[in-house]
Design an enzyme around this catalytic site. Structure first.
Site, short mmCIF file in Angstrom:
data_model
loop_
_atom_site.label_atom_id
_atom_site.label_comp_id
_atom_site.label_asym_id
_atom_site.label_seq_id
_atom_site.Cartn_x
_atom_site.Cartn_y
_atom_site.Cartn_z
N ASN A 195 -26.60 2.07 -32.21
CA ASN A 195 -26.60 1.74 -30.78
C ASN A 195 -25.26 1.18 -30.33
O ASN A 195 -24.72 1.54 -29.28
CB ASN A 195 -27.70 0.72 -30.47
CG ASN A 195 -29.05 1.37 -30.28
OD1 ASN A 195 -29.16 2.52 -29.89
ND2 ASN A 195 -30.11 0.62 -30.56
N HIS A 200 -26.99 3.61 -26.46
CA HIS A 200 -28.44 3.62 -26.59
C HIS A 200 -29.05 5.01 -26.41
O HIS A 200 -30.13 5.28 -26.94
CB HIS A 200 -29.06 2.64 -25.58
CG HIS A 200 -28.85 1.21 -25.94
ND1 HIS A 200 -29.65 0.54 -26.85
CD2 HIS A 200 -27.91 0.30 -25.53
CE1 HIS A 200 -29.23 -0.71 -26.99
NE2 HIS A 200 -28.18 -0.88 -26.20
N ASP A 204 -31.74 6.26 -28.95
CA ASP A 204 -33.06 6.75 -28.57
C ASP A 204 -33.33 8.12 -29.17
O ASP A 204 -34.45 8.40 -29.64
CB ASP A 204 -33.17 6.84 -27.04
CG ASP A 204 -33.23 5.48 -26.38
OD1 ASP A 204 -33.41 4.47 -27.11
OD2 ASP A 204 -33.10 5.40 -25.15
N ASP A 230 -36.88 -0.51 -34.23
CA ASP A 230 -36.70 0.57 -35.23
C ASP A 230 -37.76 0.47 -36.33
O ASP A 230 -37.51 0.87 -37.47
CB ASP A 230 -35.29 0.50 -35.83
CG ASP A 230 -34.99 -0.84 -36.50
OD1 ASP A 230 -35.85 -1.74 -36.42
OD2 ASP A 230 -33.90 -0.99 -37.10
N ARG A 250 -41.50 10.44 -49.86
CA ARG A 250 -41.25 11.53 -48.91
C ARG A 250 -40.70 10.99 -47.59
O ARG A 250 -39.83 11.60 -46.97
CB ARG A 250 -42.54 12.32 -48.65
CG ARG A 250 -43.02 13.15 -49.82
CD ARG A 250 -44.02 14.20 -49.41
NE ARG A 250 -45.22 13.64 -48.80
CZ ARG A 250 -46.28 13.22 -49.48
NH1 ARG A 250 -46.29 13.28 -50.80
NH2 ARG A 250 -47.34 12.74 -48.85
#
Length: 307
Positions: A195, A200, A204, A230, A250
């Site tokens: 960010n 941002h 995003d 996050d 995974r």
């Protein structure tokens, strides 16, 4: 059956001869009058049209058919199977209650509509009940839309923390037969510099990409959510420890794959903590355990990088 309506202006024609059936026929909402047994004694044209829309034009009003039987197959209230409607009508008819209301879904002409059902007792001198059906589809759709918006993260489209808590609690219900539920807590490593460096909008886009990748590694029965910032989480019913560990691996690999965002090629890692819970456990406790496990791994990774 007549009803007297007083005329305040004697110069106007008298309305004393207006019958109850004429008044009810003027109602825009479907309406029926039930006799003391709960059978249809009279219905207006709007009710006849509604019945025809659900494929039952042959059920002629006034034939003495049971109202509850007519409606039970059309009512789509989850889990009710018409029992709520039957009980409510019966209680009004036997005097247990004076009024009963139920909001229900019904498919008419191939389209789902929502109705507010009101059953009101008629005076004891005649017995029975008046039933009206008000179309509240627009209000119900707005209510469902607002409820959806309140439970979904607007950026990623994933369930938010509130909805995930409900889904996790449901998966941990002690009546569920699946035994174990895997809970995975995911925190992106060093996401803040993305960010700070790229803005941002790029951040995003990264979160949206991570959300899609998490969906890709999940089964249809799993729940994946964005908890905020996050941080993401998964509820994975019906797994053992080996399967949960494999899923965590995974997820780490999926997040670590290069991210192509606009003209940028970015790489991220994620700290992933898994906890194997049992049905009957508290959702708060198991989510906290997965979170703690994730932070243990994050601290280990930081120490390893500092060497």
């Amino acid at each position: 059956m007549g009803v007297a309506v007083s005329a305040h202006n004697p110069s106007r024609p008298s309305h004393a001869d207006i019958s109850a059936s004429q008044l009810l026929a003027a109602l825009p909402d479907p309406a029926v009058v039930l006799d003391a047994r709960g059978h249809v004694a009279w219905a207006n044209d709007a009710w006849t049209t509604l019945q025809g829309g659900v494929g039952e034009p042959s059920r002629v009003v006034g034939s003495g058919a049971s109202y509850a039987d007519l409606c039970a197959g059309a009512v789509e209230a989850p889990g009710s199977d018409g029992a709520v409607l039957r009980d409510g009508v019966a209680q009004v008819l036997d005097g247990t209650r004076h009024r009963f209301e139920l909001t229900y879904a019904m498919t008419t002409a191939g389209e789902q509509r929502w109705y507010l059902l009101r059953v009101c007792a008629l005076p004891p001198s005649c017995g029975g009940a008046l039933v009206t059906h008000t179309d509240v589809t627009s209000y119900k759709e707005l209510e469902l839309q607002l409820a959806h918006q309140a439970s979904v993260d607007p950026l990623t489209g994933l369930p938010n923390r509130t909805r995930f808590a409900r889904e996790l609690a449901r998966a941990l219900d002690p009546h569920q037969p699946r035994g174990h539920v895997g809970v995975v807590y995911i925190d992106l490593d060093r996401f803040k510099p993305v960010n700070d460096t790229h803005g941002h909008d790029i951040g995003d886009a990264v979160l949206q990409t991570v959300a899609r990748r998490l969906h890709a590694v999940c089964r249809p029965t799993d729940s994946v959510a964005r908890l905020g910032g996050d941080e993401f989480a998964l509820a994975v019913p019906g797994v053992d420890q080996t399967q949960l560990d494999a899923l965590c691996g995974r997820i780490e690999r999926a997040v670590a794959a290069p991210l192509h965002v606009r003209s940028l090629r970015l790489r991220l890692t994620a700290s992933v903590g898994g906890h194997l819970a049992r049905t009957g456990d508290s959702w708060e406790a198991v989510l906290r355990s997965a979170d703690e496990r994730m932070y243990v791994l994050k601290r280990q990774r930081r120490r390893w990088r500092s060497r």
